[in-house]
Design a protein around this motif. Structure first.
Motif, PDB file in Angstrom:
ATOM      1  N   PRO A 104     -41.161 -13.309 -35.808  1.00 19.49           N
ATOM      2  CA  PRO A 104     -40.614 -14.466 -35.088  1.00 19.49           C
ATOM      3  C   PRO A 104     -39.770 -13.999 -33.920  1.00 19.49           C
ATOM      4  N   VAL A 105     -39.655 -14.825 -32.910  1.00 17.78           N
ATOM      5  CA  VAL A 105     -38.923 -14.418 -31.711  1.00 17.78           C
ATOM      6  C   VAL A 105     -37.458 -14.154 -32.020  1.00 17.78           C
ATOM      7  N   ARG A 106     -36.947 -14.706 -33.100  1.00 19.58           N
ATOM      8  CA  ARG A 106     -35.565 -14.434 -33.502  1.00 19.58           C
ATOM      9  C   ARG A 106     -35.371 -12.945 -33.768  1.00 19.58           C
ATOM     10  N   ALA A 107     -36.400 -12.273 -34.283  1.00 21.06           N
ATOM     11  CA  ALA A 107     -36.303 -10.836 -34.531  1.00 21.06           C
ATOM     12  C   ALA A 107     -36.091 -10.078 -33.224  1.00 21.06           C
ATOM     13  N   ALA A 108     -36.797 -10.507 -32.167  1.00 22.94           N
ATOM     14  CA  ALA A 108     -36.629  -9.868 -30.861  1.00 22.94           C
ATOM     15  C   ALA A 108     -35.222 -10.098 -30.321  1.00 22.94           C
ATOM     16  N   THR A 109     -34.680 -11.299 -30.544  1.00 21.80           N
ATOM     17  CA  THR A 109     -33.319 -11.585 -30.098  1.00 21.80           C
ATOM     18  C   THR A 109     -32.322 -10.689 -30.820  1.00 21.80           C
ATOM     19  N   ILE A 110     -32.524 -10.504 -32.129  1.00 23.75           N
ATOM     20  CA  ILE A 110     -31.660  -9.598 -32.895  1.00 23.75           C
ATOM     21  C   ILE A 110     -31.781  -8.175 -32.358  1.00 23.75           C
ATOM     22  N   GLY A 111     -33.021  -7.742 -32.066  1.00 23.31           N
ATOM     23  CA  GLY A 111     -33.246  -6.402 -31.553  1.00 23.31           C
ATOM     24  C   GLY A 111     -32.572  -6.167 -30.211  1.00 23.31           C
ATOM     25  N   VAL A 112     -32.723  -7.108 -29.284  1.00 25.58           N
ATOM     26  CA  VAL A 112     -32.127  -6.948 -27.953  1.00 25.58           C
ATOM     27  C   VAL A 112     -30.605  -7.023 -28.031  1.00 25.58           C
ATOM     28  N   ALA A 113     -30.057  -7.962 -28.832  1.00 26.84           N
ATOM     29  CA  ALA A 113     -28.602  -8.063 -28.977  1.00 26.84           C
ATOM     30  C   ALA A 113     -28.028  -6.779 -29.566  1.00 26.84           C
ATOM     31  N   THR A 114     -28.735  -6.202 -30.535  1.00 30.49           N
ATOM     32  CA  THR A 114     -28.279  -4.954 -31.151  1.00 30.49           C
ATOM     33  C   THR A 114     -28.282  -3.808 -30.138  1.00 30.49           C
ATOM     34  N   ALA A 115     -29.348  -3.715 -29.330  1.00 32.16           N
ATOM     35  CA  ALA A 115     -29.433  -2.643 -28.335  1.00 32.16           C
ATOM     36  C   ALA A 115     -28.398  -2.817 -27.224  1.00 32.16           C
ATOM     37  N   ILE A 116     -28.068  -4.065 -26.874  1.00 34.38           N
ATOM     38  CA  ILE A 116     -27.011  -4.287 -25.882  1.00 34.38           C
ATOM     39  C   ILE A 116     -25.691  -3.737 -26.402  1.00 34.38           C
ATOM     40  N   GLN A 117     -25.392  -4.004 -27.673  1.00 31.30           N
ATOM     41  CA  GLN A 117     -24.145  -3.530 -28.259  1.00 31.30           C
ATOM     42  C   GLN A 117     -24.134  -2.004 -28.427  1.00 31.30           C
ATOM     43  N   GLU A 118     -25.227  -1.450 -28.894  1.00 27.17           N
ATOM     44  CA  GLU A 118     -25.253  -0.033 -29.226  1.00 27.17           C
ATOM     45  C   GLU A 118     -25.363   0.884 -28.010  1.00 27.17           C
ATOM     46  N   SER A 119     -26.129   0.466 -27.006  1.00 30.30           N
ATOM     47  CA  SER A 119     -26.402   1.384 -25.884  1.00 30.30           C
ATOM     48  C   SER A 119     -26.396   0.709 -24.522  1.00 30.30           C
ATOM     49  N   LYS A 120     -26.057  -0.582 -24.482  1.00 36.05           N
ATOM     50  CA  LYS A 120     -26.178  -1.361 -23.244  1.00 36.05           C
ATOM     51  C   LYS A 120     -27.625  -1.356 -22.746  1.00 36.05           C
ATOM     52  N   LEU A 121     -28.555  -1.322 -23.687  1.00 37.54           N
ATOM     53  CA  LEU A 121     -29.994  -1.334 -23.390  1.00 37.54           C
ATOM     54  C   LEU A 121     -30.428  -0.114 -22.580  1.00 37.54           C
ATOM     55  N   ARG A 122     -29.743   0.990 -22.793  1.00 34.20           N
ATOM     56  CA  ARG A 122     -30.121   2.226 -22.102  1.00 34.20           C
ATOM     57  C   ARG A 122     -30.490   3.287 -23.139  1.00 34.20           C
ATOM     58  N   ASN A 123     -31.503   4.061 -22.832  1.00 32.61           N
ATOM     59  CA  ASN A 123     -32.005   5.069 -23.753  1.00 32.61           C
ATOM     60  C   ASN A 123     -31.165   6.338 -23.617  1.00 32.61           C
ATOM     61  N   ILE A 124     -29.944   6.276 -24.139  1.00 26.66           N
ATOM     62  CA  ILE A 124     -28.981   7.346 -23.914  1.00 26.66           C
ATOM     63  C   ILE A 124     -29.223   8.524 -24.866  1.00 26.66           C
ATOM     64  N   THR A 125     -28.869   9.700 -24.380  1.00 23.89           N
ATOM     65  CA  THR A 125     -29.129  10.935 -25.129  1.00 23.89           C
ATOM     66  C   THR A 125     -27.896  11.436 -25.873  1.00 23.89           C
ATOM     67  N   TYR A 126     -26.897  10.568 -26.053  1.00 21.44           N
ATOM     68  CA  TYR A 126     -25.657  10.961 -26.713  1.00 21.44           C
ATOM     69  C   TYR A 126     -25.155   9.783 -27.541  1.00 21.44           C
ATOM     70  N   GLY A 127     -24.132  10.037 -28.347  1.00 24.88           N
ATOM     71  CA  GLY A 127     -23.538   8.986 -29.156  1.00 24.88           C
ATOM     72  C   GLY A 127     -22.618   9.575 -30.203  1.00 24.88           C
ATOM     73  N   ASP A 128     -22.206   8.740 -31.149  1.00 27.50           N
ATOM     74  CA  ASP A 128     -21.334   9.180 -32.224  1.00 27.50           C
ATOM     75  C   ASP A 128     -22.077  10.178 -33.121  1.00 27.50           C
ATOM     76  N   ARG A 129     -21.507  11.371 -33.246  1.00 24.45           N
ATOM     77  CA  ARG A 129     -22.143  12.446 -34.005  1.00 24.45           C
ATOM     78  C   ARG A 129     -23.563  12.702 -33.470  1.00 24.45           C
ATOM     79  N   ASP A 130     -24.616  12.493 -34.257  1.00 27.40           N
ATOM     80  CA  ASP A 130     -25.961  12.799 -33.756  1.00 27.40           C
ATOM     81  C   ASP A 130     -26.733  11.554 -33.339  1.00 27.40           C
ATOM     82  N   SER A 131     -26.037  10.445 -33.107  1.00 26.62           N
ATOM     83  CA  SER A 131     -26.691   9.195 -32.705  1.00 26.62           C
ATOM     84  C   SER A 131     -27.252   9.294 -31.295  1.00 26.62           C
TER      85      SER A 131
END
Length: 352
Positions: free
Chosen positions: A130-157
């Motif tokens: 359902p499209v709600r899953a995509a909304t959850i996915g995009v909202a999560t990526a905005i929070q976690e990485s600002k929708l950028r495929n970053i090569t760094y993060g907390d510990r090995d994230s």
């Protein structure tokens, strides 16, 4: 598979399509053009020698100062407006993509962010979520990485969702592949259960186990404005303003009749959207995809919007569907009404 949830955004059949040919003009300030009221003349009274010139000088200085401030502020507002629009006429100021609801509310992304949002939304479509899953996915990526495929993060994230190799999400190289990481996210989301019973925060937290779970809900509004047009629920609501790429030279078709770029588009459409029904033109630079009759017509707009969001990576020059065309050389105009000769379930993607 998650149960069906409410759609991201409200689709309206009569929604005006984004573009100068259909978008109503917006007016700011007083539309009548009336001048501000002038200062009424007062009783000047008797002259007091030096006192009167001093008052006039101060008054004149105040007017000059206010004029400078107004001109400066006006220039700043104009510059900000141009920056937000991305283009002035045919001149591209900066490259952006914008998702817009039928009520006019919108959210703008940089090109790499739009590219990743399109992949996250497309993977959900391919998996018939359902499209709600995509909304959850995009909202999560905005929070976690600002929708950028970053090569760094907390510990090995790393990556869009800040997934950790040490926690079994895959190797670092796999996680840095947006298609892989989106599928890994949905694999975990699929185990959550009925998405109708959970808020965005609850669903995302069951997957991510974040130390700041409430932050996911903060990004639901912009995620909906991005996902709704990308999923075809707000037809014509996705537009990208891009510069022409003068470095892309013409390519010769291979034995399969496709150039390297059109082959890349076909492969990406299959990997991300599950679309593999396409015909190639004689030059090998244009692919016409057909949406099956069993699927909703919104999927044609979803495919077209995906092509715009992925245009910079895939070298897309033009996208057309029934009655509308987006042209990279005129991308500041958005979708324009044209006689494309395509049916309502056909989308033509042309590369350089």
């Amino acid at each position: 598979m998650p149960a069906g949830g409410p759609k991201a955004g409200t689709a309206r059949p009569d929604r005006p399509i984004a573009g100068t040919s259909t978008r109503p003009l917006r007016t700011d300030g007083d539309p009548t053009g009336a001048e501000p009221p002038r200062r009424p003349p007062g009783d000047r009274g008797p002259s007091t020698g030096a006192e009167r010139p001093r008052k006039r000088s101060r008054f004149r200085g105040l007017i000059i100062a206010l004029t400078v401030i107004a001109v400066t502020a006006g220039g700043s507002v104009a510059a900000a407006w141009v920056w937000l629009q991305g283009a002035v006429g045919p001149v591209t100021i900066r490259e952006i993509c914008t998702g817009e609801f039928s009520d006019g509310s919108s959210h703008t992304l940089e090109i790499d962010q739009a590219n990743n949002a399109a992949i996250i939304t497309a993977i959900a479509e391919k998996r018939d979520f359902p499209v709600r899953a995509a909304t959850i996915g995009v909202a999560t990526a905005i929070q976690e990485s600002k929708l950028r495929n970053i090569t760094y993060g907390d510990r090995d994230s790393v990556g869009l969702f800040q997934q950790r190799p040490s926690q079994g999400w895959g190797t670092r190289e796999e996680i840095l592949d947006p298609i892989y990481s989106a599928n890994a996210f949905y694999d975990a989301l699929e185990k959550v259960g009925d998405l109708d019973e959970l808020t965005i925060t609850e669903a995302a937290q069951k997957v991510q186990r974040s130390a700041y779970p409430e932050a996911y809900a903060d990004h639901e509004p912009e995620a909906r404005m991005v996902v709704s047009p990308l999923a075809g629920y707000s037809p014509g609501g996705w537009n990208c303003v891009l510069r022409e790429d003068g470095d892309l030279t013409a390519q010769v078709p291979g034995e399969n009749g496709l150039t390297a770029r059109s082959s890349a588009v076909r492969a990406a459409a299959k990997a991300e959207l599950g679309r593999n029904n396409s015909k190639v033109d004689q030059a090998g630079t244009a692919l016409t995809f057909s949406v099956p009759a069993a699927q909703e017509k919104r999927y044609a707009w979803a495919l077209a919007s995906w092509a715009l969001a992925r245009a910079d990576d895939l070298g897309v020059r033009q996208v057309s569907l029934d009655g509308y065309t987006w042209d990279r050389s005129k991308s500041g105009k958005g979708w324009t009404q044209t006689d494309t000769g395509l049916g309502e379930r056909q989308v033509r993607i042309t590369v350089y």
